[in-house]
Write a protein that holds these residues in place. Structure first.
Motif, PDB file in Angstrom:
ATOM      1  N   ASP A  17       0.849  -1.186   0.000  1.00 59.82           N
ATOM      2  CA  ASP A  17       0.000   0.000   0.000  1.00 59.82           C
ATOM      3  C   ASP A  17       0.885   1.237   0.000  1.00 59.82           C
ATOM      4  O   ASP A  17       1.918   1.255   0.652  1.00 59.82           O
ATOM      5  CB  ASP A  17      -0.887  -0.013   1.242  1.00 59.82           C
ATOM      6  CG  ASP A  17      -2.088   0.898   1.109  1.00 59.82           C
ATOM      7  OD1 ASP A  17      -2.015   1.891   0.349  1.00 59.82           O
ATOM      8  OD2 ASP A  17      -3.092   0.633   1.771  1.00 59.82           O
ATOM      9  N   ASP A  18       0.480   2.265  -0.719  1.00 57.35           N
ATOM     10  CA  ASP A  18       1.251   3.508  -0.770  1.00 57.35           C
ATOM     11  C   ASP A  18       1.006   4.378   0.449  1.00 57.35           C
ATOM     12  O   ASP A  18       1.764   5.307   0.708  1.00 57.35           O
ATOM     13  CB  ASP A  18       0.899   4.303  -2.032  1.00 57.35           C
ATOM     14  CG  ASP A  18       1.385   3.612  -3.296  1.00 57.35           C
ATOM     15  OD1 ASP A  18       2.252   2.723  -3.190  1.00 57.35           O
ATOM     16  OD2 ASP A  18       0.903   3.968  -4.379  1.00 57.35           O
ATOM     17  N   ARG A  19      -0.052   4.100   1.187  1.00 59.04           N
ATOM     18  CA  ARG A  19      -0.398   4.937   2.340  1.00 59.04           C
ATOM     19  C   ARG A  19       0.529   4.639   3.510  1.00 59.04           C
ATOM     20  O   ARG A  19       0.882   3.500   3.769  1.00 59.04           O
ATOM     21  CB  ARG A  19      -1.842   4.688   2.772  1.00 59.04           C
ATOM     22  CG  ARG A  19      -2.849   5.020   1.698  1.00 59.04           C
ATOM     23  CD  ARG A  19      -4.239   4.676   2.143  1.00 59.04           C
ATOM     24  NE  ARG A  19      -4.327   3.224   2.335  1.00 59.04           N
ATOM     25  CZ  ARG A  19      -5.353   2.622   2.892  1.00 59.04           C
ATOM     26  NH1 ARG A  19      -6.367   3.312   3.314  1.00 59.04           N
ATOM     27  NH2 ARG A  19      -5.367   1.317   3.033  1.00 59.04           N
ATOM     28  N   THR A  20       0.913   5.692   4.240  1.00 54.20           N
ATOM     29  CA  THR A  20       1.740   5.497   5.427  1.00 54.20           C
ATOM     30  C   THR A  20       0.876   5.194   6.643  1.00 54.20           C
ATOM     31  O   THR A  20       1.348   4.611   7.601  1.00 54.20           O
ATOM     32  CB  THR A  20       2.600   6.740   5.727  1.00 54.20           C
ATOM     33  OG1 THR A  20       1.737   7.868   5.885  1.00 54.20           O
ATOM     34  CG2 THR A  20       3.597   6.982   4.612  1.00 54.20           C
ATOM     35  N   HIS A  21      -0.395   5.615   6.597  1.00 59.35           N
ATOM     36  CA  HIS A  21      -1.320   5.378   7.705  1.00 59.35           C
ATOM     37  C   HIS A  21      -2.569   4.669   7.181  1.00 59.35           C
ATOM     38  O   HIS A  21      -2.950   4.840   6.031  1.00 59.35           O
ATOM     39  CB  HIS A  21      -1.730   6.703   8.363  1.00 59.35           C
ATOM     40  CG  HIS A  21      -0.622   7.341   9.121  1.00 59.35           C
ATOM     41  ND1 HIS A  21       0.367   8.063   8.507  1.00 59.35           N
ATOM     42  CD2 HIS A  21      -0.333   7.335  10.441  1.00 59.35           C
ATOM     43  CE1 HIS A  21       1.214   8.495   9.413  1.00 59.35           C
ATOM     44  NE2 HIS A  21       0.821   8.068  10.591  1.00 59.35           N
ATOM     45  N   ASP A  36      -0.120   4.285  12.097  1.00 57.81           N
ATOM     46  CA  ASP A  36       1.084   4.276  11.277  1.00 57.81           C
ATOM     47  C   ASP A  36       1.390   2.826  10.910  1.00 57.81           C
ATOM     48  O   ASP A  36       1.581   1.988  11.782  1.00 57.81           O
ATOM     49  CB  ASP A  36       2.246   4.892  12.061  1.00 57.81           C
ATOM     50  CG  ASP A  36       3.506   5.019  11.226  1.00 57.81           C
ATOM     51  OD1 ASP A  36       3.875   4.050  10.534  1.00 57.81           O
ATOM     52  OD2 ASP A  36       4.139   6.083  11.298  1.00 57.81           O
ATOM     53  N   ARG A  37       1.449   2.511   9.624  1.00 57.13           N
ATOM     54  CA  ARG A  37       1.660   1.133   9.176  1.00 57.13           C
ATOM     55  C   ARG A  37       3.025   0.598   9.583  1.00 57.13           C
ATOM     56  O   ARG A  37       3.196  -0.592   9.765  1.00 57.13           O
ATOM     57  CB  ARG A  37       1.512   1.042   7.661  1.00 57.13           C
ATOM     58  CG  ARG A  37       0.113   1.315   7.179  1.00 57.13           C
ATOM     59  CD  ARG A  37       0.034   1.227   5.681  1.00 57.13           C
ATOM     60  NE  ARG A  37       0.283  -0.098   5.176  1.00 57.13           N
ATOM     61  CZ  ARG A  37      -0.612  -1.071   5.098  1.00 57.13           C
ATOM     62  NH1 ARG A  37      -1.842  -0.841   5.507  1.00 57.13           N
ATOM     63  NH2 ARG A  37      -0.305  -2.246   4.626  1.00 57.13           N
ATOM     64  N   THR A  38       4.025   1.479   9.738  1.00 55.77           N
ATOM     65  CA  THR A  38       5.374   1.041  10.069  1.00 55.77           C
ATOM     66  C   THR A  38       5.532   0.748  11.552  1.00 55.77           C
ATOM     67  O   THR A  38       6.067  -0.288  11.945  1.00 55.77           O
ATOM     68  CB  THR A  38       6.399   2.116   9.658  1.00 55.77           C
ATOM     69  OG1 THR A  38       6.214   2.421   8.281  1.00 55.77           O
ATOM     70  CG2 THR A  38       7.816   1.629   9.890  1.00 55.77           C
ATOM     71  N   THR A  39       5.032   1.656  12.406  1.00 57.12           N
ATOM     72  CA  THR A  39       5.239   1.519  13.852  1.00 57.12           C
ATOM     73  C   THR A  39       4.062   0.888  14.573  1.00 57.12           C
ATOM     74  O   THR A  39       4.215   0.382  15.682  1.00 57.12           O
ATOM     75  CB  THR A  39       5.493   2.893  14.495  1.00 57.12           C
ATOM     76  OG1 THR A  39       4.310   3.692  14.354  1.00 57.12           O
ATOM     77  CG2 THR A  39       6.685   3.587  13.865  1.00 57.12           C
ATOM     78  N   LEU A  43      -1.678   7.916  15.045  1.00 54.57           N
ATOM     79  CA  LEU A  43      -1.218   9.201  14.543  1.00 54.57           C
ATOM     80  C   LEU A  43      -1.302  10.218  15.673  1.00 54.57           C
ATOM     81  O   LEU A  43      -2.324  10.345  16.326  1.00 54.57           O
ATOM     82  CB  LEU A  43      -2.077   9.650  13.364  1.00 54.57           C
ATOM     83  CG  LEU A  43      -1.735  10.992  12.745  1.00 54.57           C
ATOM     84  CD1 LEU A  43      -0.361  10.906  12.092  1.00 54.57           C
ATOM     85  CD2 LEU A  43      -2.771  11.385  11.728  1.00 54.57           C
TER      86      LEU A  43
END
Length: 48
Positions: A17-21, A36-39, A43
């Motif tokens: 997915d291009d979205r960060t959230h 947040d997809r990474t952490t 938000l």
């Protein structure tokens, strides 16, 4: 930010997915939160 002070678990998909959230509907407070997809943090969450 959380309104109930409850820890709620939610599984995020591993789909590319291009979205960060990603938006997640919370079963505890029935509101929509951005995660947040990474952490995996909310938000705006400034807790360590």
């Amino acid at each position: 930010m959380p309104q109930t002070d409850l820890n709620v678990q939610h599984r995020l998909t591993d789909e590319p997915d291009d979205r960060t959230h990603v938006s997640v509907s919370c079963p505890a407070c029935t509101r929509l939160h951005l995660i947040d997809r990474t952490t995996g943090k909310l938000l705006g969450d400034r807790r360590g």
